[in-house]
Design a protein around this motif. Structure first.
Motif, PDB file in Angstrom:
ATOM      1  N   VAL A  35       3.968   1.215 -30.925  1.00 53.07           N
ATOM      2  CA  VAL A  35       2.780   0.705 -32.536  1.00 53.07           C
ATOM      3  C   VAL A  35       2.860   1.461 -33.574  1.00 53.07           C
ATOM      4  CG1 VAL A  35       1.198  -0.524 -29.924  1.00 53.07           C
ATOM      5  CG2 VAL A  35       0.502   2.316 -31.023  1.00 53.07           C
ATOM      6  N   SER A  38       3.071  -2.264 -40.023  1.00 53.82           N
ATOM      7  CA  SER A  38       3.913  -2.745 -40.229  1.00 53.82           C
ATOM      8  C   SER A  38       5.251  -1.871 -41.340  1.00 53.82           C
ATOM      9  CB  SER A  38       3.837  -3.124 -40.928  1.00 53.82           C
ATOM     10  OG  SER A  38       4.837  -4.172 -41.579  1.00 53.82           O
ATOM     11  N   LYS A  42       9.644   0.505 -35.832  1.00 57.87           N
ATOM     12  CA  LYS A  42       9.419  -0.081 -34.116  1.00 57.87           C
ATOM     13  C   LYS A  42      10.519  -0.821 -33.891  1.00 57.87           C
ATOM     14  CE  LYS A  42       5.817  -2.283 -35.172  1.00 57.87           C
ATOM     15  NZ  LYS A  42       5.709  -1.468 -36.372  1.00 57.87           N
ATOM     16  N   SER A  43      10.746  -2.242 -35.168  1.00 56.36           N
ATOM     17  CA  SER A  43      12.974  -2.925 -35.284  1.00 56.36           C
ATOM     18  C   SER A  43      13.460  -2.100 -34.726  1.00 56.36           C
ATOM     19  CB  SER A  43      12.213  -4.088 -35.719  1.00 56.36           C
ATOM     20  OG  SER A  43      11.287  -4.402 -35.956  1.00 56.36           O
ATOM     21  N   GLN A  89      10.415 -12.408 -32.856  1.00 55.07           N
ATOM     22  CA  GLN A  89       9.596 -12.212 -32.509  1.00 55.07           C
ATOM     23  C   GLN A  89       9.275 -14.054 -32.072  1.00 55.07           C
ATOM     24  OE1 GLN A  89       7.247 -11.444 -36.139  1.00 55.07           O
ATOM     25  NE2 GLN A  89       7.471  -9.723 -35.313  1.00 55.07           N
ATOM     26  N   ASP A 166      10.238  -7.528 -29.879  1.00 59.93           N
ATOM     27  CA  ASP A 166       9.347  -7.184 -30.207  1.00 59.93           C
ATOM     28  C   ASP A 166       8.435  -8.356 -30.881  1.00 59.93           C
ATOM     29  OD1 ASP A 166       9.248  -6.365 -32.980  1.00 59.93           O
ATOM     30  OD2 ASP A 166      11.206  -6.789 -33.696  1.00 59.93           O
ATOM     31  N   GLU A 167       7.663  -7.548 -30.529  1.00 54.37           N
ATOM     32  CA  GLU A 167       5.717  -8.465 -30.723  1.00 54.37           C
ATOM     33  C   GLU A 167       6.008  -9.901 -30.512  1.00 54.37           C
ATOM     34  OE1 GLU A 167       4.299  -7.942 -34.776  1.00 54.37           O
ATOM     35  OE2 GLU A 167       4.628  -5.766 -35.229  1.00 54.37           O
ATOM     36  N   THR A 169       4.085 -11.197 -28.258  1.00 51.84           N
ATOM     37  CA  THR A 169       2.684 -12.379 -28.520  1.00 51.84           C
ATOM     38  C   THR A 169       2.128 -12.576 -30.329  1.00 51.84           C
ATOM     39  OG1 THR A 169       1.449 -10.378 -28.281  1.00 51.84           O
ATOM     40  CG2 THR A 169       2.253 -11.600 -26.403  1.00 51.84           C
ATOM     41  N   SER A 170       2.604 -12.170 -31.288  1.00 50.62           N
ATOM     42  CA  SER A 170       1.719 -11.604 -32.849  1.00 50.62           C
ATOM     43  C   SER A 170       1.988 -13.615 -33.081  1.00 50.62           C
ATOM     44  CB  SER A 170       2.330 -10.991 -33.455  1.00 50.62           C
ATOM     45  OG  SER A 170       4.393 -11.535 -33.492  1.00 50.62           O
ATOM     46  N   GLU A 199       4.022  -3.702 -30.339  1.00 53.43           N
ATOM     47  CA  GLU A 199       2.916  -4.547 -30.756  1.00 53.43           C
ATOM     48  C   GLU A 199       2.254  -3.782 -32.165  1.00 53.43           C
ATOM     49  OE1 GLU A 199       1.643  -7.461 -29.111  1.00 53.43           O
ATOM     50  OE2 GLU A 199       0.717  -7.432 -30.455  1.00 53.43           O
ATOM     51  N   HIS A 200       2.146  -4.814 -33.004  1.00 52.65           N
ATOM     52  CA  HIS A 200       0.539  -4.012 -34.049  1.00 52.65           C
ATOM     53  C   HIS A 200      -0.526  -4.546 -33.204  1.00 52.65           C
ATOM     54  CE1 HIS A 200       0.610  -8.007 -35.839  1.00 52.65           C
ATOM     55  NE2 HIS A 200      -0.681  -7.922 -35.820  1.00 52.65           N
ATOM     56  N   ARG A 201      -0.908  -4.692 -32.188  1.00 53.18           N
ATOM     57  CA  ARG A 201      -2.205  -5.213 -32.157  1.00 53.18           C
ATOM     58  C   ARG A 201      -2.130  -4.302 -30.956  1.00 53.18           C
ATOM     59  NH1 ARG A 201      -2.886 -11.455 -33.053  1.00 53.18           N
ATOM     60  NH2 ARG A 201      -0.773 -11.143 -32.551  1.00 53.18           N
TER      61      ARG A 201
END
Ligand code: ADP
Ligand code: ADP
Length: 233
Positions: A35, A38, A42-43, A89, A166-167, A169-170, A199-201
């Motif tokens: 987490v 942006s 992360k990527s 994503q 990479d995220e 579910t975003s 994930e950011h959430r």
């Protein structure tokens, strides 16, 4: 299963490293959540696991990343496909065939498996991901959550020990996100797959994690701990 030893990545022309001095161990059969806001890398960190960094992104990787015993700097992503499955994503960017069944088979094509083994793995993956009824459907006609499950299925048929997402579910509504997370949980629990997911959430996924790695700011070393420890940071 995944190990970073003093890993830094510097892209050409960038003022500083995208990730710096990362030490990280993800044991087999654990789900590790990555987490941070942006732009913190992360990527880049995920790419270093799948071999996209540095083979396709340019830049320089210092230190050592090993996945299932293989050094990702000396193995191209294609040579890692049976060890690491990578899902981005946007599942649409991922697809190369038209139907669900063809897409699941495609990922195994370069592995030299016997046709009956490939057929068996397609069946097993359709069942595992709850996609059996959709097997002949054009991918273009599926919902976002169904597409993301097909994208995951297509990298699972080579039987990778590690899955990098990479995220995932975003772009999904909460119900579809739950579907995808339930699938990942089943992979970890039933097959012992090791999952590293950005994930950011945090609140949406933290309940599924064994370990959380927080990248606090660009070029700063990660802080890792249990979900409870990281929620307290
Ligand atoms: P995150 O996934 O957390 O948003 P990224 O790993 O995508 O972070 O990016 C980290 C930093 O590296 C950013 O400053 C980004 O602009 C830069 N970056 C990412 N990919 C490349 C690339 N291929 N070439 C140059 N710079 C890049
Ligand atoms: P084959 O290797 O010939 O395809 P099977 O399809 O019977 O043989 O699978 C062999 C084993 O791999 C089974 O025990 C199955 O549970 C396990 N398996 C299934 N899916 C995966 C996966 N995605 N990753 C790792 N192992 C898996």
């Amino acid at each position: 299963m995944i190990r970073f030893e003093q890993v830094s990545v510097v892209y050409d022309g960038a003022p500083g490293p995208a990730i710096r001095d990362v030490e990280l161990t993800v044991p087999e059969g654990e789900l590790c959540l990555l987490v941070g806001p942006s732009g913190v890398g992360k990527s880049t960190l995920l790419g270093a696991v799948s071999g996209l960094v540095p083979h396709f992104t340019g830049g320089t990787l210092r230190g050592r990343v090993t996945v299932a015993g293989r050094d990702t700097r000396t193995h191209k992503p294609r040579e890692l496909a049976d060890a690491v499955g990578t899902v981005g994503q946007d599942p649409l960017a991922h697809f190369v065939t038209d139907t669900v069944e063809d897409e699941l088979a495609y990922g195994m094509e370069s592995l030299g498996l016997a046709p009956d083994v490939m057929r068996r793995r397609v069946e097993e993956t359709l069942d595992l991901l709850g996609l059996a009824e959709l097997r002949d459907r054009p991918i273009a006609s599926l919902s976002g959550g169904q597409r993301q499950r097909v994208a995951i299925g297509s990298v699972l048929t080579p039987h990778p020990r590690v899955l990098v997402l990479d995220e995932p579910t975003s772009a999904l509504d909460p119900g579809s996100a739950e579907e995808v997370l339930a699938v990942l949980q089943r992979l970890v629990h039933d097959l012992g797959t090791t999952v590293l997911m950005a994930e950011h959430r945090l609140e949406r996924v933290v309940q599924y994690a064994d370990q959380v790695v927080l990248l606090p700011a660009p070029g700063e070393p990660p802080v890792s701990g249990t979900p409870a420890e990281i929620m307290a940071v």
